[in-house]
Design a protein around this motif. Structure first.
Motif, PDB file in Angstrom:
ATOM      1  N   THR A  41       0.487   5.944  -0.099  1.00 12.32           N
ATOM      2  CA  THR A  41      -0.339   7.150  -0.091  1.00 12.32           C
ATOM      3  C   THR A  41       0.243   8.143  -1.077  1.00 12.32           C
ATOM      4  O   THR A  41       1.434   8.437  -1.034  1.00 12.32           O
ATOM      5  CB  THR A  41      -0.376   7.777   1.315  1.00 12.32           C
TER       6      THR A  41
ATOM      7  N   SER B 207       0.848  -1.188   0.000  1.00 12.72           N
ATOM      8  CA  SER B 207       0.000   0.000   0.000  1.00 12.72           C
ATOM      9  C   SER B 207       0.883   1.238   0.000  1.00 12.72           C
ATOM     10  O   SER B 207       2.062   1.178   0.348  1.00 12.72           O
ATOM     11  CB  SER B 207      -0.923   0.006   1.221  1.00 12.72           C
TER      12      SER B 207
ATOM     13  N   ALA C 188      -4.886  11.913  -5.648  1.00 17.81           N
ATOM     14  CA  ALA C 188      -4.250  11.782  -4.334  1.00 17.81           C
ATOM     15  C   ALA C 188      -5.124  10.902  -3.457  1.00 17.81           C
ATOM     16  O   ALA C 188      -6.349  10.902  -3.566  1.00 17.81           O
ATOM     17  CB  ALA C 188      -4.069  13.159  -3.708  1.00 17.81           C
ATOM     18  N   GLY C 189      -4.486  10.125  -2.589  1.00 22.56           N
ATOM     19  CA  GLY C 189      -5.237   9.258  -1.692  1.00 22.56           C
ATOM     20  C   GLY C 189      -4.441   8.029  -1.313  1.00 22.56           C
ATOM     21  O   GLY C 189      -3.261   7.904  -1.635  1.00 22.56           O
ATOM     22  N   GLN C 190      -5.114   7.121  -0.627  1.00 19.35           N
ATOM     23  CA  GLN C 190      -4.480   5.879  -0.181  1.00 19.35           C
ATOM     24  C   GLN C 190      -4.842   4.760  -1.153  1.00 19.35           C
ATOM     25  O   GLN C 190      -6.010   4.618  -1.531  1.00 19.35           O
ATOM     26  CB  GLN C 190      -4.940   5.525   1.226  1.00 19.35           C
ATOM     27  N   TYR C 191      -3.815   3.945  -1.504  1.00 15.16           N
ATOM     28  CA  TYR C 191      -4.004   2.875  -2.478  1.00 15.16           C
ATOM     29  C   TYR C 191      -3.366   1.589  -1.994  1.00 15.16           C
ATOM     30  O   TYR C 191      -2.360   1.604  -1.282  1.00 15.16           O
ATOM     31  CB  TYR C 191      -3.381   3.252  -3.834  1.00 15.16           C
TER      32      TYR C 191
ATOM     33  N   THR D 121       0.279  11.946  -2.067  1.00 19.25           N
ATOM     34  CA  THR D 121      -0.070  13.229  -1.452  1.00 19.25           C
ATOM     35  C   THR D 121      -0.604  14.225  -2.472  1.00 19.25           C
ATOM     36  O   THR D 121      -1.148  15.260  -2.090  1.00 19.25           O
ATOM     37  CB  THR D 121       1.148  13.839  -0.739  1.00 19.25           C
TER      38      THR D 121
ATOM     39  N   SER E 229      -8.102   1.953  -4.777  1.00 12.72           N
ATOM     40  CA  SER E 229      -8.231   3.002  -3.771  1.00 12.72           C
ATOM     41  C   SER E 229      -8.774   2.392  -2.486  1.00 12.72           C
ATOM     42  O   SER E 229      -9.732   1.633  -2.514  1.00 12.72           O
ATOM     43  CB  SER E 229      -9.175   4.095  -4.265  1.00 12.72           C
ATOM     44  N   THR E 230      -8.131   2.722  -1.361  1.00 13.48           N
ATOM     45  CA  THR E 230      -8.605   2.189  -0.081  1.00 13.48           C
ATOM     46  C   THR E 230      -9.362   3.218   0.742  1.00 13.48           C
ATOM     47  O   THR E 230      -9.940   2.878   1.767  1.00 13.48           O
ATOM     48  CB  THR E 230      -7.424   1.645   0.761  1.00 13.48           C
ATOM     49  N   ASP E 231      -9.353   4.473   0.292  1.00 17.47           N
ATOM     50  CA  ASP E 231     -10.063   5.507   1.049  1.00 17.47           C
ATOM     51  C   ASP E 231     -11.302   6.013   0.312  1.00 17.47           C
ATOM     52  O   ASP E 231     -11.944   6.947   0.767  1.00 17.47           O
ATOM     53  CB  ASP E 231      -9.131   6.666   1.396  1.00 17.47           C
TER      54      ASP E 231
ATOM     55  N   ALA F  38       6.594   2.842  -0.074  1.00 22.72           N
ATOM     56  CA  ALA F  38       5.329   2.138   0.116  1.00 22.72           C
ATOM     57  C   ALA F  38       5.560   0.966   1.054  1.00 22.72           C
ATOM     58  O   ALA F  38       6.639   0.405   1.101  1.00 22.72           O
ATOM     59  CB  ALA F  38       4.799   1.648  -1.229  1.00 22.72           C
TER      60      ALA F  38
END
Length: 145
Positions: free
Chosen positions: A35, A33, A49-52, A37, A70-72, A135
């Motif tokens: 992130t 995983s 941008a986000g968490q993957y 920014t 995408s996790t978020d 990561a």
């Protein structure tokens, strides 16, 4: 007697074939995983941008299938077939290599230590300043589904 010998030979040949055939369960799948920014361009895809989470599945030869999810809930999921790979030494962290050009960031490479590969991605010419992002990675054996 001849039919028993023929049967035994056929059974031995069949068992030999199974022992030399690779199974999908034996292939290693890399997972991890990261992130982002800020938004980046990854091959032909704009990634927000986000968490993957990612998984990397060997496809035979030098080809790898990279799956981003995408996790978020802020971004979409993507699948990319990567043909430009090279062997890389193992280290503790997976790394994303970003290149900045004209105010935009492009993913130029991704190092996946548990698979021992460096994946290269298409970046427009005239690249500028390089950045490196780390990561978290987890190795998992793929399972037949």
């Amino acid at each position: 007697m001849k039919s028993i010998r023929t049967f035994a030979y056929a059974a031995l040949l069949t068992l030999s074939a199974f022992s030399f055939t690779p199974t999908p369960a034996a292939a290693q799948e890399a997972r991890g995983s990261f992130t982002l920014t800020h938004d980046v361009r990854w091959q032909s895809v704009d990634v927000s941008a986000g968490q993957y989470a990612f998984s990397l599945q060997p496809m035979g030869g030098a080809s790898q299938l990279l799956v981003l999810r995408s996790t978020d809930g802020r971004g979409a999921g993507f699948m990319m077939l990567v043909n430009n790979t090279e062997e890389a030494g193992s280290s503790d962290l997976a790394r994303l290599f970003l290149v900045s050009k004209s105010g935009k960031s492009y993913v130029s490479a991704m190092k996946v230590p548990q698979s021992g590969v460096l994946l290269h991605f298409i970046v427009p010419p005239e690249t500028g300043e390089k950045q490196i992002a780390a990561a978290r990675t987890v190795a998992a054996a793929s399972s037949a589904r």
